[in-house]
Design a protein around this motif. Sequence first.
Motif, PDB file in Angstrom:
ATOM      1  N   ILE A 129       0.885  -1.173   0.000  1.00  0.00           N
ATOM      2  CA  ILE A 129       0.000   0.000   0.000  1.00  0.00           C
ATOM      3  C   ILE A 129       0.917   1.215   0.000  1.00  0.00           C
ATOM      4  CG2 ILE A 129      -1.770   1.277   1.273  1.00  0.00           C
ATOM      5  CD1 ILE A 129      -2.960  -1.353   0.630  1.00  0.00           C
ATOM      6  N   VAL A 130       0.746   2.037  -1.021  1.00  0.00           N
ATOM      7  CA  VAL A 130       1.620   3.204  -1.153  1.00  0.00           C
ATOM      8  C   VAL A 130       0.786   4.478  -1.312  1.00  0.00           C
ATOM      9  CG1 VAL A 130       3.545   1.895  -2.144  1.00  0.00           C
ATOM     10  CG2 VAL A 130       1.834   2.879  -3.678  1.00  0.00           C
ATOM     11  N   GLY A 131       1.408   5.602  -0.991  1.00  0.00           N
ATOM     12  CA  GLY A 131       0.730   6.887  -1.120  1.00  0.00           C
ATOM     13  C   GLY A 131       1.642   7.897  -1.773  1.00  0.00           C
ATOM     14  N   LYS A 132       1.060   9.001  -2.234  1.00  0.00           N
ATOM     15  CA  LYS A 132       1.896  10.040  -2.854  1.00  0.00           C
ATOM     16  C   LYS A 132       2.790  10.685  -1.796  1.00  0.00           C
ATOM     17  CE  LYS A 132      -1.536  13.748  -2.479  1.00  0.00           C
ATOM     18  NZ  LYS A 132      -2.480  14.595  -3.183  1.00  0.00           N
ATOM     19  N   ALA A 133       3.900  11.231  -2.242  1.00  0.00           N
ATOM     20  CA  ALA A 133       4.811  11.908  -1.314  1.00  0.00           C
ATOM     21  C   ALA A 133       4.040  13.032  -0.626  1.00  0.00           C
ATOM     22  CB  ALA A 133       6.002  12.465  -2.079  1.00  0.00           C
ATOM     23  N   GLY A 134       4.238  13.166   0.673  1.00  0.00           N
ATOM     24  CA  GLY A 134       3.590  14.252   1.404  1.00  0.00           C
ATOM     25  C   GLY A 134       2.162  13.934   1.838  1.00  0.00           C
ATOM     26  N   LEU A 135       1.678  12.719   1.558  1.00  0.00           N
ATOM     27  CA  LEU A 135       0.310  12.375   2.001  1.00  0.00           C
ATOM     28  C   LEU A 135       0.271  12.464   3.530  1.00  0.00           C
ATOM     29  CD1 LEU A 135      -2.367  11.422   0.602  1.00  0.00           C
ATOM     30  CD2 LEU A 135      -1.758   9.108   1.300  1.00  0.00           C
ATOM     31  N   GLU A 136      -0.827  13.005   4.043  1.00  0.00           N
ATOM     32  CA  GLU A 136      -0.951  13.335   5.472  1.00  0.00           C
ATOM     33  C   GLU A 136      -0.603  12.176   6.434  1.00  0.00           C
ATOM     34  OE1 GLU A 136      -4.634  15.587   5.932  1.00  0.00           O
ATOM     35  OE2 GLU A 136      -4.717  14.757   7.966  1.00  0.00           O
ATOM     36  N   PRO A 137      -1.229  10.993   6.293  1.00  0.00           N
ATOM     37  CA  PRO A 137      -0.954   9.952   7.299  1.00  0.00           C
ATOM     38  C   PRO A 137       0.520   9.539   7.314  1.00  0.00           C
ATOM     39  CG  PRO A 137      -2.805   9.345   5.892  1.00  0.00           C
ATOM     40  CD  PRO A 137      -2.166  10.535   5.261  1.00  0.00           C
ATOM     41  N   LYS A 138       1.043   9.357   8.543  1.00  0.00           N
ATOM     42  CA  LYS A 138       2.470   9.022   8.669  1.00  0.00           C
ATOM     43  C   LYS A 138       2.688   7.517   8.650  1.00  0.00           C
ATOM     44  CE  LYS A 138       4.596  13.070  10.582  1.00  0.00           C
ATOM     45  NZ  LYS A 138       3.513  13.983  10.192  1.00  0.00           N
ATOM     46  N   THR A 139       1.797   6.783   9.314  1.00  0.00           N
ATOM     47  CA  THR A 139       1.985   5.336   9.435  1.00  0.00           C
ATOM     48  C   THR A 139       0.791   4.614   8.807  1.00  0.00           C
ATOM     49  OG1 THR A 139       0.750   5.241  11.484  1.00  0.00           O
ATOM     50  CG2 THR A 139       3.124   5.696  11.671  1.00  0.00           C
ATOM     51  N   ALA A 140       0.904   3.291   8.734  1.00  0.00           N
ATOM     52  CA  ALA A 140      -0.199   2.499   8.185  1.00  0.00           C
ATOM     53  C   ALA A 140      -1.452   2.646   9.052  1.00  0.00           C
ATOM     54  CB  ALA A 140       0.228   1.037   8.083  1.00  0.00           C
ATOM     55  N   LYS A 141      -1.241   2.694  10.367  1.00  0.00           N
ATOM     56  CA  LYS A 141      -2.387   2.875  11.294  1.00  0.00           C
ATOM     57  C   LYS A 141      -3.071   4.208  11.021  1.00  0.00           C
ATOM     58  CE  LYS A 141      -2.104   0.113  15.392  1.00  0.00           C
ATOM     59  NZ  LYS A 141      -1.009  -0.396  16.142  1.00  0.00           N
ATOM     60  N   ASP A 142      -2.242   5.265  10.864  1.00  0.00           N
ATOM     61  CA  ASP A 142      -2.804   6.598  10.565  1.00  0.00           C
ATOM     62  C   ASP A 142      -3.589   6.544   9.258  1.00  0.00           C
ATOM     63  OD1 ASP A 142      -1.319   7.499  12.679  1.00  0.00           O
ATOM     64  OD2 ASP A 142       0.220   8.494  11.454  1.00  0.00           O
ATOM     65  N   LEU A 143      -3.031   5.826   8.285  1.00  0.00           N
ATOM     66  CA  LEU A 143      -3.671   5.761   6.961  1.00  0.00           C
ATOM     67  C   LEU A 143      -5.068   5.137   7.075  1.00  0.00           C
ATOM     68  CD1 LEU A 143      -3.054   6.088   3.767  1.00  0.00           C
ATOM     69  CD2 LEU A 143      -2.828   3.616   3.846  1.00  0.00           C
ATOM     70  N   ILE A 144      -5.155   4.073   7.860  1.00  0.00           N
ATOM     71  CA  ILE A 144      -6.448   3.392   8.029  1.00  0.00           C
ATOM     72  C   ILE A 144      -7.480   4.363   8.644  1.00  0.00           C
ATOM     73  CG2 ILE A 144      -7.627   1.518   9.287  1.00  0.00           C
ATOM     74  CD1 ILE A 144      -5.024  -0.157   8.785  1.00  0.00           C
ATOM     75  N   ASP A 145      -7.066   5.083   9.697  1.00  0.00           N
ATOM     76  CA  ASP A 145      -7.979   6.061  10.339  1.00  0.00           C
ATOM     77  C   ASP A 145      -8.375   7.153   9.348  1.00  0.00           C
ATOM     78  OD1 ASP A 145      -7.743   4.656  12.642  1.00  0.00           O
ATOM     79  OD2 ASP A 145      -6.185   5.948  13.515  1.00  0.00           O
TER      80      ASP A 145
END
Length: 327
Positions: A129-145
């Motif tokens: 699971i990847v995101g664009k550079a600078g995407l807000e969530p820092k960790t995978a847990k943050d991304l899920i939230d």
Amino acid sequence: MRGFFAGFAVAIATLSISGIGPAAGQDFPSRPITLIVPAAAGGPTDAVSRLIAESMGRTLGQQIVVENVGGAGGTIGMTRVVKSPADGYMVTVWHIAQATAPSLYDNLRYNVIDDFDSIGRIADVPMTIVGKAGLEPKTAKDLIDWVKQKKTAVTYAHAGIGSASHLCAIMFMSAVNTQMTALSYRGTGPAMSDLLGGQFDMMCDQTTTTTAQIKDAKIKGYAATTKERLKVLPDLPTLDEVGLKGFEVAAWHAMWAPKGLPADVQKKLNDALQTALKDPKVVERMAALGVEPVKPEQATPQALSAHLKAEVAKWSPVIQASGAKAN
Ligand code: ASP
């Protein structure tokens, strides 16, 4: 004299028809072979195909020319393959989408099992699971939230309905219990270019194209979709570790030809594939991309046929439960 040559030609034709003449594939291959990649250039299938094609071509003494025919989750390219003569000069490398297509496409113009002859499975490929550079969530847990909260405001890319990136995304959305907004590409090669340009938020794609970009910090790597952490990106947690219990999806690649391949041609192609899978250059390059070549006994035509049937049966209930459909 003319009569003699005419008679000679008839005799040769009769011998061939009766099966006494040269076997269909004795001279195979006597010209270049076309390999259809049913996805755009620059993506995981393209990368694996080019590696394999180069090595197999050396073994067979003929060039294997890769042609990218992307679109509609690979079904456009695969339709072209099944319509081609089954003489060994047309092959394809495709992946897990061969197993998911029947559950997603009501109007599929071919049968994934009956209309292809297996050449062999090539490799298993983990996803990330990847995101664009600078995407807000820092960790995978943050991304899920974050995706739970933002829902359809989050944009993600996939390589068409039924592609590995699509399958992974629908499993992710169902595990997180959210919906995001999809952007469809002809392959994750062009999708990666747009992710690098920050044109959408995230994607789930094979390590083949994500590893170097994550390592160079050009995109954000959040998690691995496999049971175990990846050798090639050991810092990425698995989705299971960060709370999506039991999450597991990995792509696999294999080579097929249109149905009706002469047995000796099928054997020559499989022998060349088996040789490629032991080629130190191929093995080394695949390892750097996180791609794992299958064992020789998994790379036989019989093993691929059994694997495909099992994968069709495995993914059908998952896709049905997700409600995903292409048409
Ligand atoms: N990785 C793509 C997919 O999601 C296909 C590709 O571009 O190779 O299926």
